[in-house]
Write a protein that holds these residues in place. Structure first.
Motif, PDB file in Angstrom:
ATOM      1  N   UNK A 145      27.443  -5.223  -9.441  1.00  0.00           N
ATOM      2  CA  UNK A 145      27.102  -3.907  -9.970  1.00  0.00           C
ATOM      3  C   UNK A 145      28.016  -2.859  -9.366  1.00  0.00           C
ATOM      4  N   UNK A 146      28.359  -1.865 -10.185  1.00  0.00           N
ATOM      5  CA  UNK A 146      29.168  -0.749  -9.708  1.00  0.00           C
ATOM      6  C   UNK A 146      28.687   0.528 -10.396  1.00  0.00           C
ATOM      7  N   UNK A 147      29.171   1.642  -9.914  1.00  0.00           N
ATOM      8  CA  UNK A 147      28.733   2.920 -10.459  1.00  0.00           C
ATOM      9  C   UNK A 147      27.609   3.504  -9.620  1.00  0.00           C
ATOM     10  N   UNK A 148      26.566   3.963 -10.291  1.00  0.00           N
ATOM     11  CA  UNK A 148      25.442   4.612  -9.600  1.00  0.00           C
ATOM     12  C   UNK A 148      24.471   3.575  -9.047  1.00  0.00           C
ATOM     13  N   UNK A 149      24.961   2.742  -8.158  1.00  0.00           N
ATOM     14  CA  UNK A 149      24.149   1.625  -7.660  1.00  0.00           C
ATOM     15  C   UNK A 149      22.982   2.092  -6.809  1.00  0.00           C
TER      16      UNK A 149
END
Length: 116
Positions: free
Chosen positions: A24-28
């Motif tokens: 997962x990446x981004x607003x984890x």
């Protein structure tokens, strides 16, 4: 937004094992529950297993005792260890996250084929 990338699918013989990963990446920071779903040809997508941020897990009955879901919150990665695979486990496996604001995100899926 959260981006999810699955890996680890492939062809395996009945009784074999595979380990799926989902990065997962981004607003984890917003992720609460992480899970694996699967969709077999001609069937609806179904929940396989999920794990909360606190580590509570649940599994669909058909995989209990064979699959293990885990997550590494530091690496923002979800895993699914699949053992004693059956031909009926053949499906596209999707990673899913549900965030604290109840938004869902999905990966593109990875194909698992169990066949001799």
């Amino acid at each position: 937004q959260v981006q999810l990338v699955e890996s680890g699918g492939g062809l395996v013989q009945p009784g074999g094992s595979l380990r799926l990963s989902c990065a997962a990446s981004g607003s984890t920071f917003s992720i609460n529950t992480m899970g694996w779903y699967r969709q077999a040809p001609g069937k609806e997508r179904e929940l396989v297993a999920r794990v909360t941020k606190g580590g509570n897990t649940n599994y669909t009955d058909s995989v209990k005792g064979r699959f293990i879901i885990s997550r590494d919150n530091g690496k923002n990665t979800l895993y699914l260890q699949m053992n004693s695979l059956h031909p009926e486990d053949t499906a596209v496996y999707y990673c899913n996250v549900r965030c604290f604001d109840f938004l869902d995100y999905w990966g593109r899926g990875t194909l698992v084929t169990v066949s001799s």
